[in-house]
Scaffold this motif. Structure first.
Motif, PDB file in Angstrom:
ATOM      1  N   PHE A  28       0.863  -1.278   0.091  1.00 43.29           N
ATOM      2  CA  PHE A  28       0.028  -0.022  -0.004  1.00 43.29           C
ATOM      3  C   PHE A  28       0.783   1.340   0.061  1.00 43.29           C
ATOM      4  CE2 PHE A  28      -2.715  -3.209   2.380  1.00 43.29           C
ATOM      5  CZ  PHE A  28      -3.709  -3.048   1.319  1.00 43.29           C
ATOM      6  N   ASP A  29       2.031   1.103   0.171  1.00 46.35           N
ATOM      7  CA  ASP A  29       3.013   2.341   0.100  1.00 46.35           C
ATOM      8  C   ASP A  29       2.739   3.064   1.390  1.00 46.35           C
ATOM      9  OD1 ASP A  29       5.195   3.579  -0.725  1.00 46.35           O
ATOM     10  OD2 ASP A  29       4.081   4.860  -1.852  1.00 46.35           O
ATOM     11  N   GLU A  30       2.106   2.633   2.520  1.00 45.33           N
ATOM     12  CA  GLU A  30       2.134   3.462   3.567  1.00 45.33           C
ATOM     13  C   GLU A  30       1.999   2.325   4.652  1.00 45.33           C
ATOM     14  OE1 GLU A  30      -1.759   5.621   3.082  1.00 45.33           O
ATOM     15  OE2 GLU A  30      -2.767   3.833   2.534  1.00 45.33           O
ATOM     16  N   ASN A  39      -8.127   6.381   6.169  1.00 44.43           N
ATOM     17  CA  ASN A  39      -9.500   5.780   6.154  1.00 44.43           C
ATOM     18  C   ASN A  39     -10.517   6.527   7.001  1.00 44.43           C
ATOM     19  OD1 ASN A  39      -9.052   4.047   4.086  1.00 44.43           O
ATOM     20  ND2 ASN A  39      -8.536   2.331   5.315  1.00 44.43           N
ATOM     21  N   ARG A  40     -10.105   6.822   8.252  1.00 44.90           N
ATOM     22  CA  ARG A  40     -10.920   7.459   9.063  1.00 44.90           C
ATOM     23  C   ARG A  40     -11.441   8.891   8.670  1.00 44.90           C
ATOM     24  NH1 ARG A  40      -7.578   5.054  13.418  1.00 44.90           N
ATOM     25  NH2 ARG A  40      -6.284   6.843  13.315  1.00 44.90           N
ATOM     26  N   LYS A  41     -10.243   9.669   8.156  1.00 50.89           N
ATOM     27  CA  LYS A  41     -10.528  10.885   7.582  1.00 50.89           C
ATOM     28  C   LYS A  41     -11.459  10.859   6.401  1.00 50.89           C
ATOM     29  CE  LYS A  41      -8.260  14.720   4.859  1.00 50.89           C
ATOM     30  NZ  LYS A  41      -7.059  14.877   4.243  1.00 50.89           N
ATOM     31  N   LEU A  42     -11.280   9.628   5.423  1.00 44.33           N
ATOM     32  CA  LEU A  42     -12.116   9.663   4.302  1.00 44.33           C
ATOM     33  C   LEU A  42     -13.668   9.274   4.940  1.00 44.33           C
ATOM     34  CD1 LEU A  42     -10.097   7.792   1.667  1.00 44.33           C
ATOM     35  CD2 LEU A  42     -10.899   9.963   1.782  1.00 44.33           C
ATOM     36  N   ALA A  43     -13.740   8.475   5.971  1.00 46.50           N
ATOM     37  CA  ALA A  43     -14.963   8.057   6.584  1.00 46.50           C
ATOM     38  C   ALA A  43     -15.799   9.446   6.998  1.00 46.50           C
ATOM     39  CB  ALA A  43     -14.835   7.083   7.662  1.00 46.50           C
ATOM     40  N   GLU A  44     -15.027  10.212   7.630  1.00 50.97           N
ATOM     41  CA  GLU A  44     -15.499  11.487   8.236  1.00 50.97           C
ATOM     42  C   GLU A  44     -15.868  12.357   7.321  1.00 50.97           C
ATOM     43  OE1 GLU A  44     -13.518  15.039  10.545  1.00 50.97           O
ATOM     44  OE2 GLU A  44     -13.066  13.491  11.290  1.00 50.97           O
ATOM     45  N   ILE A  45     -15.091  12.502   5.998  1.00 54.63           N
ATOM     46  CA  ILE A  45     -15.646  13.502   4.737  1.00 54.63           C
ATOM     47  C   ILE A  45     -17.160  12.750   4.453  1.00 54.63           C
ATOM     48  CG2 ILE A  45     -15.104  14.043   2.558  1.00 54.63           C
ATOM     49  CD1 ILE A  45     -12.285  13.956   3.628  1.00 54.63           C
ATOM     50  N   LYS A  46     -16.873  11.555   4.306  1.00 51.80           N
ATOM     51  CA  LYS A  46     -18.150  10.560   3.543  1.00 51.80           C
ATOM     52  C   LYS A  46     -19.533  10.930   4.428  1.00 51.80           C
ATOM     53  CE  LYS A  46     -19.611   6.377   1.694  1.00 51.80           C
ATOM     54  NZ  LYS A  46     -19.331   5.020   1.519  1.00 51.80           N
ATOM     55  N   ALA A  47     -19.144  11.006   5.681  1.00 50.10           N
ATOM     56  CA  ALA A  47     -20.329  11.044   6.625  1.00 50.10           C
ATOM     57  C   ALA A  47     -20.851  12.647   6.641  1.00 50.10           C
ATOM     58  CB  ALA A  47     -20.003  10.616   8.013  1.00 50.10           C
ATOM     59  N   THR A  48     -20.096  13.420   6.748  1.00 47.10           N
ATOM     60  CA  THR A  48     -20.432  14.834   6.613  1.00 47.10           C
ATOM     61  C   THR A  48     -20.579  15.564   5.475  1.00 47.10           C
ATOM     62  OG1 THR A  48     -18.079  15.630   6.660  1.00 47.10           O
ATOM     63  CG2 THR A  48     -19.231  15.153   9.053  1.00 47.10           C
ATOM     64  N   SER A  49     -19.880  15.026   4.483  1.00 49.94           N
ATOM     65  CA  SER A  49     -20.464  15.689   3.178  1.00 49.94           C
ATOM     66  C   SER A  49     -20.009  14.508   2.022  1.00 49.94           C
ATOM     67  CB  SER A  49     -19.334  17.058   3.017  1.00 49.94           C
ATOM     68  OG  SER A  49     -19.416  17.476   1.664  1.00 49.94           O
ATOM     69  N   PRO A  50     -21.035  13.805   1.616  1.00 48.20           N
ATOM     70  CA  PRO A  50     -20.854  12.770   0.620  1.00 48.20           C
ATOM     71  C   PRO A  50     -20.409  13.437  -0.795  1.00 48.20           C
ATOM     72  CG  PRO A  50     -22.858  12.430   2.020  1.00 48.20           C
ATOM     73  CD  PRO A  50     -22.555  13.939   2.371  1.00 48.20           C
ATOM     74  N   LYS A  62      -9.448   4.572  -2.164  1.00 50.45           N
ATOM     75  CA  LYS A  62      -9.357   3.106  -1.869  1.00 50.45           C
ATOM     76  C   LYS A  62      -9.325   2.562  -0.588  1.00 50.45           C
ATOM     77  CE  LYS A  62      -4.530   2.773  -2.626  1.00 50.45           C
ATOM     78  NZ  LYS A  62      -3.451   3.454  -3.153  1.00 50.45           N
ATOM     79  N   PRO A  63     -10.078   1.499  -0.131  1.00 48.64           N
ATOM     80  CA  PRO A  63      -9.951   1.373   1.417  1.00 48.64           C
ATOM     81  C   PRO A  63      -8.449   0.815   1.590  1.00 48.64           C
ATOM     82  CG  PRO A  63     -11.375  -0.098   0.071  1.00 48.64           C
ATOM     83  CD  PRO A  63     -10.838   0.875  -0.870  1.00 48.64           C
TER      84      PRO A  63
END
Length: 63
Positions: A28-30, A39-50, A62-63
Motif C-alpha cells: 500500500f506504500d504506507e 481511512n478515518r479521515k475519508l469516513a469522516e468526509i463521507k459522513a459529513t459531506s458525501p 481506495k480502502p
C-alpha cells in the motif's frame, strides 16, 4: 497461518507484526497506522459531506 506459527512458537507476536507492517508498506506504500488515519479521515468526509467525498478520485479513496 501466521497464528499457527505463533501458537507453535516458531514466530513471536512482534515478528509477525513486523512482517505485516513490512508487507503492508510494500503493498500500500504506507504504514498500517497511516492507512487507518487516512481511512478515518475519508469516513469522516463521507459522513459529513458525501458530495465532497465523491469529488475525491476513486483511486485516492481506495480502502
Amino acid at each position: 497461518m501466521l497464528q499457527a506459527l505463533r501458537l507453535l512458537e516458531f514466530l513471536s507476536q512482534e515478528a509477525i507484526q513486523a512482517m505485516i507492517e513490512q508487507e503492508h508498506q510494500r503493498v500500500f506504500d504506507e504504514t498500517v497506522s497511516e492507512r487507518r488515519a487516512r481511512n478515518r479521515k475519508l469516513a469522516e468526509i463521507k459522513a459529513t459531506s458525501p458530495d465532497k467525498y465523491f469529488d475525491i478520485p476513486a483511486i485516492e479513496r481506495k480502502p
